[in-house]
Design a protein around this motif. Structure first.
Motif, PDB file in Angstrom:
ATOM      1  N   ASN A   9     -35.448  -3.059  96.943  1.00  0.00           N
ATOM      2  CA  ASN A   9     -35.883  -4.373  97.393  1.00  0.00           C
ATOM      3  C   ASN A   9     -34.962  -4.874  98.500  1.00  0.00           C
ATOM      4  O   ASN A   9     -33.741  -4.903  98.340  1.00  0.00           O
ATOM      5  CB  ASN A   9     -35.871  -5.342  96.203  1.00  0.00           C
ATOM      6  N   GLU A  10     -35.562  -5.270  99.599  1.00  0.00           N
ATOM      7  CA  GLU A  10     -34.790  -5.726 100.764  1.00  0.00           C
ATOM      8  C   GLU A  10     -33.904  -6.936 100.457  1.00  0.00           C
ATOM      9  O   GLU A  10     -32.765  -7.021 100.913  1.00  0.00           O
ATOM     10  CB  GLU A  10     -35.748  -6.064 101.906  1.00  0.00           C
ATOM     11  N   ASN A  11     -34.405  -7.889  99.670  1.00  0.00           N
ATOM     12  CA  ASN A  11     -33.602  -9.071  99.330  1.00  0.00           C
ATOM     13  C   ASN A  11     -32.357  -8.681  98.551  1.00  0.00           C
ATOM     14  O   ASN A  11     -31.272  -9.218  98.793  1.00  0.00           O
ATOM     15  CB  ASN A  11     -34.419 -10.082  98.521  1.00  0.00           C
ATOM     16  N   ARG A  12     -32.477  -7.748  97.617  1.00  0.00           N
ATOM     17  CA  ARG A  12     -31.313  -7.332  96.833  1.00  0.00           C
ATOM     18  C   ARG A  12     -30.306  -6.585  97.708  1.00  0.00           C
ATOM     19  O   ARG A  12     -29.094  -6.791  97.567  1.00  0.00           O
ATOM     20  CB  ARG A  12     -31.753  -6.502  95.636  1.00  0.00           C
ATOM     21  N   SER A  14     -29.888  -7.071 100.885  1.00  0.00           N
ATOM     22  CA  SER A  14     -29.278  -8.118 101.721  1.00  0.00           C
ATOM     23  C   SER A  14     -28.236  -8.908 100.945  1.00  0.00           C
ATOM     24  O   SER A  14     -27.169  -9.229 101.478  1.00  0.00           O
ATOM     25  CB  SER A  14     -30.351  -9.059 102.261  1.00  0.00           C
ATOM     26  N   MET A  15     -28.534  -9.203  99.689  1.00  0.00           N
ATOM     27  CA  MET A  15     -27.567  -9.914  98.844  1.00  0.00           C
ATOM     28  C   MET A  15     -26.274  -9.115  98.726  1.00  0.00           C
ATOM     29  O   MET A  15     -25.180  -9.667  98.845  1.00  0.00           O
ATOM     30  CB  MET A  15     -28.137 -10.158  97.454  1.00  0.00           C
ATOM     31  N   ALA A  30     -29.649 -17.981  98.316  1.00  0.00           N
ATOM     32  CA  ALA A  30     -31.062 -18.266  98.557  1.00  0.00           C
ATOM     33  C   ALA A  30     -31.266 -18.827  99.967  1.00  0.00           C
ATOM     34  O   ALA A  30     -32.168 -18.401 100.691  1.00  0.00           O
ATOM     35  CB  ALA A  30     -31.584 -19.245  97.511  1.00  0.00           C
ATOM     36  N   LEU A  33     -30.799 -16.181 102.683  1.00  0.00           N
ATOM     37  CA  LEU A  33     -31.898 -15.212 102.752  1.00  0.00           C
ATOM     38  C   LEU A  33     -33.261 -15.876 102.960  1.00  0.00           C
ATOM     39  O   LEU A  33     -34.278 -15.185 103.028  1.00  0.00           O
ATOM     40  CB  LEU A  33     -31.923 -14.367 101.480  1.00  0.00           C
ATOM     41  N   ASP A  34     -33.278 -17.212 103.019  1.00  0.00           N
ATOM     42  CA  ASP A  34     -34.511 -17.969 103.197  1.00  0.00           C
ATOM     43  C   ASP A  34     -35.530 -17.669 102.087  1.00  0.00           C
ATOM     44  O   ASP A  34     -36.699 -17.391 102.349  1.00  0.00           O
ATOM     45  CB  ASP A  34     -35.116 -17.705 104.582  1.00  0.00           C
ATOM     46  N   ILE A  35     -35.027 -17.703 100.843  1.00  0.00           N
ATOM     47  CA  ILE A  35     -35.874 -17.543  99.662  1.00  0.00           C
ATOM     48  C   ILE A  35     -35.567 -18.695  98.709  1.00  0.00           C
ATOM     49  O   ILE A  35     -34.569 -19.395  98.876  1.00  0.00           O
ATOM     50  CB  ILE A  35     -35.647 -16.177  98.955  1.00  0.00           C
ATOM     51  N   ALA A  40     -34.035 -16.028  94.114  1.00  0.00           N
ATOM     52  CA  ALA A  40     -32.676 -15.506  94.269  1.00  0.00           C
ATOM     53  C   ALA A  40     -32.069 -15.204  92.908  1.00  0.00           C
ATOM     54  O   ALA A  40     -31.444 -14.159  92.716  1.00  0.00           O
ATOM     55  CB  ALA A  40     -31.802 -16.503  95.033  1.00  0.00           C
ATOM     56  N   HIS A  43     -33.376 -11.967  91.468  1.00  0.00           N
ATOM     57  CA  HIS A  43     -32.738 -10.805  92.077  1.00  0.00           C
ATOM     58  C   HIS A  43     -31.294 -10.635  91.591  1.00  0.00           C
ATOM     59  O   HIS A  43     -30.840  -9.513  91.358  1.00  0.00           O
ATOM     60  CB  HIS A  43     -32.787 -10.897  93.603  1.00  0.00           C
TER      61      HIS A  43
END
Length: 105
Positions: A9-12, A14-15, A30, A33-35, A40, A43
């Motif tokens: 997962n891209e968000n993870r 990036s985190m 959050a 990452l604009d979520i 957040a 993830h």
């Protein structure tokens, strides 16, 4: 938990890139990452379950930091995911045989 499912997962990913450099509050992650905060948190819980991050509760605040002992594991998996997989096969090779070769790498 499957490391590739966690890091797929891209968000993870990036985190983790952010947390390698500094610990952060979940809402700050959050925002970065604009979520949404609930997304957040979802993830973070997955990363925490895989042992990649640790959460420290200070009052009502949750600070997330990278699990230093998992850094080498994270880096190895991240390197695999960031590089394209190239499999060379002979002309006329069936897709099934090409996939079998890719899985055996």
């Amino acid at each position: 938990m499957d490391i590739f499912r966690v890091l797929g997962n891209e968000n993870r990913r990036s985190m983790l890139k952010i947390l390698v450099h500094k610990s952060m509050h979940i809402s700050a992650l959050a925002k970065e990452l604009d979520i949404s905060v609930p997304v957040a948190l979802k993830h973070v819980v997955i990363l925490e379950g895989a042992g990649f991050v640790e959460r420290t509760k200070i009052g009502n605040t949750h600070i997330v930091s990278i699990n230093k002992s998992a850094l080498s594991k994270i880096k190895s998996a991240h390197d695999l995911l960031e590089k394209p997989l190239v499999v060379e096969v002979e002309k006329g090779t069936s897709l099934v045989n090409a996939l079998k070769k890719a899985v055996s790498l």
